[in-house]
Design a protein around this motif. Structure first.
Motif, short mmCIF file in Angstrom:
data_model
loop_
_atom_site.label_atom_id
_atom_site.label_comp_id
_atom_site.label_asym_id
_atom_site.label_seq_id
_atom_site.Cartn_x
_atom_site.Cartn_y
_atom_site.Cartn_z
N GLU A 1 21.64 -24.25 -17.70
CA GLU A 1 20.65 -23.62 -17.14
C GLU A 1 19.35 -23.46 -17.82
N GLY A 2 19.59 -23.18 -19.32
CA GLY A 2 18.26 -23.08 -20.13
C GLY A 2 17.61 -24.18 -20.15
N LYS A 3 18.30 -25.53 -20.05
CA LYS A 3 17.62 -26.93 -20.09
C LYS A 3 17.06 -27.13 -18.78
N LEU A 4 17.62 -26.85 -17.88
CA LEU A 4 17.15 -26.90 -16.49
C LEU A 4 15.88 -26.04 -16.30
N ASN A 5 16.01 -25.05 -16.88
CA ASN A 5 14.72 -23.96 -16.86
C ASN A 5 13.45 -24.60 -17.75
N ALA A 6 13.88 -25.12 -18.86
CA ALA A 6 12.97 -25.71 -19.78
C ALA A 6 12.45 -27.12 -19.13
N MET A 7 13.05 -27.78 -18.62
CA MET A 7 12.54 -28.98 -17.79
C MET A 7 11.46 -28.45 -16.62
N LEU A 8 12.38 -27.68 -15.80
CA LEU A 8 11.29 -27.25 -14.76
C LEU A 8 10.00 -26.64 -15.16
N ARG A 9 10.12 -25.96 -16.38
CA ARG A 9 8.68 -25.26 -17.07
C ARG A 9 7.80 -26.40 -17.58
N SER A 10 8.30 -27.56 -17.95
CA SER A 10 7.55 -28.49 -18.53
C SER A 10 6.91 -29.59 -17.62
N ILE A 11 7.71 -29.43 -16.32
CA ILE A 11 7.14 -30.39 -15.02
C ILE A 11 5.90 -29.87 -14.63
N GLY A 12 4.73 -30.74 -14.40
CA GLY A 12 3.54 -30.25 -14.09
C GLY A 12 3.56 -29.96 -12.47
N ASP A 13 4.53 -30.55 -11.83
CA ASP A 13 4.36 -30.09 -10.42
C ASP A 13 4.77 -28.65 -10.11
N HIS A 14 4.42 -28.13 -8.89
CA HIS A 14 4.52 -26.73 -8.78
C HIS A 14 5.89 -26.71 -7.86
N ILE A 15 6.72 -25.78 -8.42
CA ILE A 15 8.14 -25.70 -7.79
C ILE A 15 8.57 -24.19 -7.31
N SER A 16 8.80 -24.08 -6.33
CA SER A 16 9.42 -22.62 -6.03
C SER A 16 10.41 -22.72 -4.90
N MET A 17 11.50 -21.58 -4.97
CA MET A 17 12.49 -21.64 -4.06
C MET A 17 11.99 -20.52 -3.09
N ILE A 18 12.27 -20.61 -1.60
CA ILE A 18 12.04 -19.62 -0.75
C ILE A 18 13.40 -19.36 -0.08
N VAL B 1 15.56 -22.77 0.07
CA VAL B 1 14.76 -24.10 0.31
C VAL B 1 13.91 -24.22 -1.15
N ILE B 2 14.19 -25.44 -1.56
CA ILE B 2 13.22 -25.86 -3.02
C ILE B 2 11.94 -26.61 -2.37
N GLU B 3 10.83 -26.20 -2.97
CA GLU B 3 9.54 -26.88 -2.54
C GLU B 3 9.10 -27.11 -3.72
N ILE B 4 8.86 -28.79 -3.84
CA ILE B 4 7.87 -29.38 -4.80
C ILE B 4 6.82 -29.83 -4.35
N SER B 5 5.71 -29.36 -5.03
CA SER B 5 4.30 -29.47 -4.68
C SER B 5 3.58 -30.30 -5.65
N ARG B 6 2.90 -31.35 -5.64
CA ARG B 6 2.09 -32.20 -6.19
C ARG B 6 0.72 -31.89 -5.94
N ASP B 7 -0.14 -31.74 -6.96
CA ASP B 7 -1.71 -31.48 -6.78
C ASP B 7 -2.09 -33.11 -6.63
#
Length: 465
Positions: free
Chosen positions: A39-56, A144-150
């Motif tokens: 989970e720590g690795k996953l969170n680190a990866m999600l933090r490092s990704i430049g895309d905007h990710i959220s769960m709703i 639902v996970i939303e992945i948004s790219r600028d």
């Protein structure tokens, strides 16, 4: 009646059971530590990704967001409504249901381009993908996970392209006006010649006027040639820019897909194998049942991660080549997902391709197949790949409605769409071209033609360049 004393054999059984439970608890704790590490690795990866990710969740509340999303919209967005944070609305987005609610309803992947507003009030353009991320114990989707790219820069570039196209059309109108002016000048010269024959004095005056007109014509022709050259230069620049944008996008999608597969997917698979081993050794049905639920959840996450990886970039394209990637995409994405009969045919000849040709050609084939699903109403689609001389020919044919290619070109110009025009432009930039055969009621055959990787001969041995 006096209580019966426990026999030594019963005590030994209880002691052995306690030892097994302690061993099971220790294994469970070790698995939990591994899960927390993953989970720590996953969170680190999600933090490092430049895309905007959220769960709703189903009430459109934001229940989690990565650092990139919080940085753009605020650190306090968790717990708020997504339409309030992203669109500054008081009610859910229209048309209803929105992309997120559609993902809850049909549990499919949805994507579109949208306009949002950051915490600083600036308008930003996103390409957003929504997919089910979490489920409850009954398998019902809960988030639902939303992945948004600028894509603001891309949008701005598209606006620049449209402005350039408008400028090209304006230049064409100027050329037409100049031609009309030339025709009018010719008529004026004829009238002047008639006046020359009528009078010597008028002849001298007309000669002077003729010389002035000739100078004007030479200046106009020079300007026309300069405008024509500028149009050609602008057109070449636009084609090159569009090709570079496409390659950059595919490169970034491949990078993200590779990182997902090499880190998150591998960690999840290892965790699931360890939990399966632990579940098989635990004597308690309750603990085993709980571990089975965790394993099922991990398996679902692995499948979703794999689906996300393939949606971003096909690893088969880079590992096994163009033909294998097209065959796999045809079967998995067209036949299995959309229930359209498919056929893949390869002549078996080696067809070496440059990296940019392979990437863009695969993208074009994928767009043609998506068009078949969306517009053709076809029962069967066939893709054939063959080598013709120093070129590769890829034909996509279906038995759908068909269309008039001339009408499609006119409609694309009027509506400002890209579609087949973009495919044609990309192939021409690579040195290839697109051929369309279609008629209403007779299906469609689209042939992509691109150059193969050139070969050179060194010391009598033929090598690929």
């Amino acid at each position: 009646m006096a209580k019966q004393r426990k026999r030594p054999s019963d005590k030994r059984k209880l002691s052995a059971t306690e030892q097994q439970l302690r061993a099971a608890n220790q294994q469970l704790e070790a698995s939990n530590q591994q899960l927390r590490a993953s989970e720590g690795k996953l969170n680190a990866m999600l933090r490092s990704i430049g895309d905007h990710i959220s769960m709703i969740d189903r009430d459109l509340n934001i229940i989690w967001a990565n650092e990139a999303t919080k940085k753009m919209f605020g650190d306090d967005i968790v717990g708020k409504k997504c339409y309030e944070v992203y669109h500054k609305r008081k009610e859910p987005c229209e048309p209803y249901p929105c992309l997120t609610l559609k993902a809850f309803q049909d549990e499919n992947v949805h994507e579109h381009d949208t306009e949002v507003m950051g915490k600083d009030g600036k308008i930003i353009y996103f390409h957003r993908i929504a997919n089910v991320a979490l489920r409850d114990t009954e398998g019902k989707s809960t988030a639902v996970i939303e992945i948004s790219r600028d894509i603001t820069k891309r949008k701005r570039t598209e606006e620049m392209l449209q402005a350039a196209n408008q400028q090209l059309r304006a230049s064409e109108q100027q050329l037409k006006a100049a031609n009309q002016q030339l025709q009018a000048s010719e008529q004026q010269l004829k009238a002047t010649n008639e006046q020359l024959r009528a009078s010597e004095q008028q002849l001298k005056a007309s000669n002077q006027q003729l010389q002035a007109s000739e100078q004007q014509l030479r200046a106009t022709n020079q300007q026309l040639r300069a405008n024509e050259q500028k149009l050609l230069d602008d057109q070449a620049q636009l084609k090159s820019l569009a090709s570079e944008l496409t390659l950059a996008e595919e490169s970034e999608r491949h990078r993200i897909a590779t990182e997902l597969h090499a880190t998150i997917s591998q960690s999840l698979v290892v965790s699931k194998l360890q939990l399966d081993t632990l579940r098989a050794s635990v004597p308690s049905r309750d603990i085993a049942g709980t571990l089975e639920e965790v394993c099922n959840s991990l398996d679902q996450t692995i499948q979703e991660t794999k689906s996300l990886t393939f949606n971003l970039s096909s690893p088969i394209l880079y590992e096994l080549g163009f033909e294998a990637a097209v065959s796999e995409w045809l079967t998995e994405r067209i036949q299995k997902k959309h229930h359209i009969a498919t056929e893949f045919e390869d002549d078996g000849q080696p067809k070496p391709l440059d990296d940019d040709v392979r990437v863009l050609l695969f993208r074009d084939v994928r767009e043609l197949l998506i068009n078949v699903v969306k517009h053709a109403n076809a029962n069967k689609v066939k893709v054939s790949v063959r080598k013709v001389g120093s070129e590769i020919h890829v034909r996509v044919e279906d038995d759908g409605w068909g269309f008039d290619p001339a009408e499609i070109r006119v409609a694309a110009v009027k509506k400002g769409g890209f579609g087949l025009f973009s495919i044609r432009e990309r192939l021409e930039q690579l040195g290839g071209h697109l051929e369309i055969e279609s008629a209403p009621g007779h299906g469609t055959k689209a042939t992509l033609i691109a150059p193969l990787k050139k070969e050179k001969i060194n010391d009598g041995v033929k090598n690929e360049r």
